[in-house]
Design an enzyme around this catalytic site. Structure first.
Site, PDB file in Angstrom:
ATOM      1  N   GLU B  51       0.815  -1.225   0.000  1.00 27.80           N
ATOM      2  CA  GLU B  51       0.000   0.000   0.000  1.00 27.80           C
ATOM      3  C   GLU B  51       0.844   1.269   0.000  1.00 27.80           C
ATOM      4  O   GLU B  51       0.439   2.300  -0.538  1.00 27.80           O
ATOM      5  CB  GLU B  51      -0.960   0.021   1.192  1.00 27.80           C
ATOM      6  N   PHE B 113     -11.707  -7.217  13.997  1.00 21.28           N
ATOM      7  CA  PHE B 113     -10.651  -7.703  13.108  1.00 21.28           C
ATOM      8  C   PHE B 113     -10.290  -6.617  12.087  1.00 21.28           C
ATOM      9  O   PHE B 113     -11.156  -6.055  11.442  1.00 21.28           O
ATOM     10  CB  PHE B 113     -11.107  -8.974  12.383  1.00 21.28           C
ATOM     11  N   GLN B 114      -9.010  -6.347  11.967  1.00 23.13           N
ATOM     12  CA  GLN B 114      -8.481  -5.336  11.049  1.00 23.13           C
ATOM     13  C   GLN B 114      -9.070  -3.952  11.276  1.00 23.13           C
ATOM     14  O   GLN B 114      -9.270  -3.186  10.351  1.00 23.13           O
ATOM     15  CB  GLN B 114      -8.652  -5.764   9.586  1.00 23.13           C
ATOM     16  N   LYS B 163     -17.483  -0.492   6.148  1.00 22.14           N
ATOM     17  CA  LYS B 163     -17.905  -1.452   5.133  1.00 22.14           C
ATOM     18  C   LYS B 163     -19.420  -1.422   4.886  1.00 22.14           C
ATOM     19  O   LYS B 163     -19.877  -1.500   3.749  1.00 22.14           O
ATOM     20  CB  LYS B 163     -17.483  -2.861   5.554  1.00 22.14           C
ATOM     21  N   MET B 488      24.549   8.285   2.659  1.00 19.99           N
ATOM     22  CA  MET B 488      24.373   9.585   3.303  1.00 19.99           C
ATOM     23  C   MET B 488      24.615   9.491   4.802  1.00 19.99           C
ATOM     24  O   MET B 488      25.229  10.372   5.410  1.00 19.99           O
ATOM     25  CB  MET B 488      22.969  10.123   3.018  1.00 19.99           C
TER      26      MET B 488
END
Ligand SMILES: Cc1ncc(C[n+]2csc(CCOP(=O)(O)OP(=O)(O)O)c2C)c(N)n1
Ligand SMILES: [Mg+2]
Lengths: 163, 583
Positions: B51, B113-114, B163, B488
């Site tokens: 993502e 959940f999630q 949802k 760096m």
């Protein structure tokens, strides 16, 4: 310098957390914060007191204004204004103390709103300084519990913070 | 009356908004939305492999096109994976809308959940966010999100979608609002004319003026106007990392990048200037060195759309809040008016001495006029890779970069002549940005040369996207300045920690063969080890128009980025010019 900033905020979920988050994220301090709905159900009114130099206060007001949920704000301390805070305080009150507390409360124009065999519960309204002074007068030894509302403020005269 | 489900409303709204690509990744909370996409959506969906890459790709699409990016992720881990990308866009003020799935409304707050409180987690790194409560609110909320993301100081906006409100069985009337108005959001649309007049007068009277061009010039489409102003008044122009391309990089009046790794003539001119016209900048700490010693003789005119940027770190003498394009336009108009009444006001001979001085600085230590690195070593110098790239692409490529030495070399040695061609994470400094960014740019401009200049460290942070490029046939050119080190960080360890390379070279013998890795995904891999091969192999890579090429260039691991401003307590002009010489 101590400042009192009044804010009109969209009455949306999460709006308050954006204000509070801004202060913690950028390291500004909040001395007190009060918030409640207004006569317009879509708006909340916040009063927050903070301490900072002019530069910091300018950044605070700019950042508050930048929040999408902030509709309007005013730094009340820039003009004539009224500030009030309410305090409920439970103090030990036995023997000679009872009369002493009563007298002190009268001087500060407070009210004893609940009485127990060994405690008084006092209600006091005024500026934060006045509430501080009362606490000093009563003395730490007698104080059992203190709850303060934080400052609410409004400007004097014709000026109105509205839409 | 048209009845649509929430998922369908999302698809329709994105179409109405003119979204060109959906960068995303599916999951449980966005199943309804993905089903609506499957059935009704003609906007191409780009499936990334992480993502974070979706957000970077959408972000870079926005940087290159000027139009808002759009990404779609699921709840919980999908949403948290997106955070680095959102923070990257936020720091660089990139217009973007992120749709995130959320658990069903009645489960919110119950550690479902999630479930992640996306509005909460993203709060410090978004311009604004919404949690949508009702299906009917979807079109207007998404419209508002685009409006907020693209106006004023742009930024990412999150729309969190439980949802249940996207349920295909629950249909509601679809009304797409033509316009949105928000009483609490009114970005400035022009600058204060009196302030602009003050600025113009100050600028015309200046004996040692410098224009300081920032990322806001790119974002606010002010490059052309800024260039005209600088040309008309013969003003020297310095640029922040984010402002590169805001003024032609190969023009005589361009002094180069300023700041920590800025050009000598650029930092020195800033230090000695008497008037700085700062446009679309925020005086980030990497551009000022020690603030108390910042440009001691300069009066500062500061133009920015965001009032909070003004006098935040460096106090402005003439603050102007407004969009850079309208402010610059008004400055030009006022100057034209003054010239029409009294041509004398536009006599620029007063700054001839200043130019002589600047040219002296330039001759002594200029990036392009003096020797900046050893050209006789038997190793490929990273600077040479960028110079070769510049030569072969004529300065026309889109250069997407990661973070590290390679980024600074690219910023210094590629002369950006056009805005929106230098795509890098300036504010957050996100390693892993460059490659997915190149995907977003390549999708937007399939016929342009899109190059990702990266390091072997950074590329490994999103290397899984090689698979995405196979799927969508994205012929990006990845050029890795492979110094086998987190260069760096190692440079700082060299300069400040006695060369104790704590975890900056430990992976040097564990690196993959990048050419084979690229081949495993069906791409072309080319390795360059000798300087004499550099140009031919790069030419070959760039000429493979239809293939992604991974050009892995072995560069001198000991090279440092110079100039480098001396900190702490240094001023703009205090710089290391190389390992032993300082100003
Ligand atoms: C996500 C992330 N983690 C850590 C850093 C700190 N950091 C800045 S530059 C750098 C080294 C980058 O190495 P490489 O990509 O090989 O580039 P080089 O400097 O060698 O050119 C690191 C670790 C960062 N900027 N981003
Ligand atoms: Mg490296």
């Amino acid at each position: 310098m101590r400042r009192i900033i009044a804010v009109l905020l969209e009455n949306e979920p999460g709006a308050l957390s954006r204000v509070v988050g801004l202060f913690s994220q950028r390291g500004y301090n909040i001395e007190s914060l009060t918030v409640a709905p207004t006569e317009d159900a879509t708006l909340s009114r916040l009063t927050l007191t903070t301490i900072g130099d002019d530069r910091t206060i300018e950044q605070i007001t700019k950042h508050l204004n930048r929040l999408i949920d902030v509709v309007k704000l005013v730094d009340l301390t820039e003009g004539e204004h009224i500030e009030r805070e309410i305090m409920l305080i439970k103090v030990k009150a036995t023997g000679a103390q009872r009369a002493e507390i009563k007298r002190c409360t009268d001087i500060f124009r407070g009210q004893i709103v609940d009485v127990g065999p060994s405690v008084y519960t006092v209600q006091l309204t005024g500026t934060s300084d006045k509430l501080d002074a009362y606490l000093d007068a009563v003395g730490d030894a007698s104080i059992l519990e203190v709850v303060r509302s934080g400052v609410s403020g409004i400007s004097r005269g014709e000026k109105v913070l509205g839409l | 009356m048209e009845l649509l489900s929430g998922g369908e409303m999302i698809v329709r709204t994105l179409q109405e908004e003119g979204v060109e690509f959906i960068f995303g990744y599916p999951g449980g909370a966005v199943l309804h939305i993905y089903d609506a996409i499957f059935q009704h959506c003609d906007i191409p969906h780009v499936l990334v492999r992480h993502e974070q890459a979706a957000i970077h790709a959408a972000d870079a699409y926005a940087r290159a096109t000027g139009r808002p990016g759009l990404a779609l992720v699921t709840s919980g881990p999908g949403a948290t994976n997106a955070i680095t990308g959102i923070a990257t866009a936020y720091m660089d003020s990139i217009p973007m809308v992120v749709l995130s799935g959320q658990v069903q409304s009645h489960l919110i707050g119950g550690d479902a959940f999630q479930e992640t409180d996306m509005v909460g987690v993203s709060r410090p790194v978004v311009k604004h966010s919404f949690l949508v409560k009702r299906t009917e609110d979807i079109p207007e909320t998404i419209k508002k999100a685009f409006y907020i993301a693209t106006t004023g100081r742009p930024g990412p906006v999150v729309v969190d979608l439980p949802k249940d409100i996207t349920d295909p069985a629950a249909k509601y009337e679809f009304k797409y609002p033509e316009k949105v108005k928000m009483r609490s959001y009114n970005p400035a649309h022009r600058g204060h004319s009196g302030q602009i007049r003050k600025a113009v007068n100050l600028l015309l009277e200046a004996k040692r003026p410098v224009v300081y061009c920032g990322g806001g010039v790119i974002l606010g489409d002010g490059a052309e106007l800024l260039t005209k102003l600088a040309k008309d008044l013969n003003l020297p122009v310095a640029s922040s990392l984010m402002g590169l391309g805001g003024y032609p990089g190969d023009d005589r009046q361009f002094l180069g990048m300023l700041g920590m790794h800025g050009a000598y003539e650029s930092n020195t001119a800033m230090h000695h200037s008497d008037v700085i016209l700062a446009v679309g900048v925020r005086f980030d700490d990497r551009t000022t060195n020690t603030v108390s010693k910042y440009c001691p003789t300069a009066k500062i005119i500061h133009v920015d759309i965001d009032p909070t940027s003004i006098s935040k770190t460096v106090t402005a003498d003439v603050p102007i809040v407004g969009p850079v394009s309208t402010v610059l336009k008004e400055m030009l108009d006022q100057i034209a008016e003054m010239g029409a009444t009294d041509a004398q006001t536009l006599d620029r001979s007063g700054i001839d001495n200043w130019w002589e001085q600047i040219d002296e600085w330039r001759d002594a230590h200029g990036l392009w006029t003096a020797a900046r690195y050893d050209t006789n070593s038997n190793q490929i110098k990273p600077q040479q890779v960028i110079e070769t790239l510049y030569k072969l692409t004529g300065g026309d490529a889109y250069v997407c970069s990661d973070v590290g030495q390679h980024q600074m070399f690219a910023a210094q040695y590629y002369r950006f002549n056009k805005p929106r061609h230098w795509i890098n994470s300036g504010g957050l400094g996100t390693m892993g940005f460059g490659f997915p960014a190149a995907m977003g740019v390549k999708l937007a401009f399939p016929d342009e040369q899109v190059v990702c200049v990266t390091g072997e460290g950074s590329i490994q942070m999103n290397i899984q996207e090689l698979s995405t490029c196979t799927q969508y046939q994205l012929p990006i050119k990845i050029i890795t300045l492979n110094n086998r080190a987190l260069g760096m960080v190692k440079q700082w360890q060299d300069m400040q920690y006695g060369g104790r390379y704590s975890q900056t070279i430990s992976y040097k013998d564990a690196l993959p063969d990048f050419t084979k890795l690229a081949e495993a995904y069906g791409h072309v891999g080319i390795r360059v080890e000798k300087l004499e091969d550099l140009e031919t192999k790069m030419k070959e890579a760039l000429s493979l128009k239809d293939r992604l090429v991974f050009l892995d260039v072995a560069v001198d691991p000991a090279e440092h980025v110079y100039p480098m401003q001396i900190a702490p307590n240094g001023s703009m002009r205090d710089m290391w010019l190389n390992k032993t010489e300082r100003t």
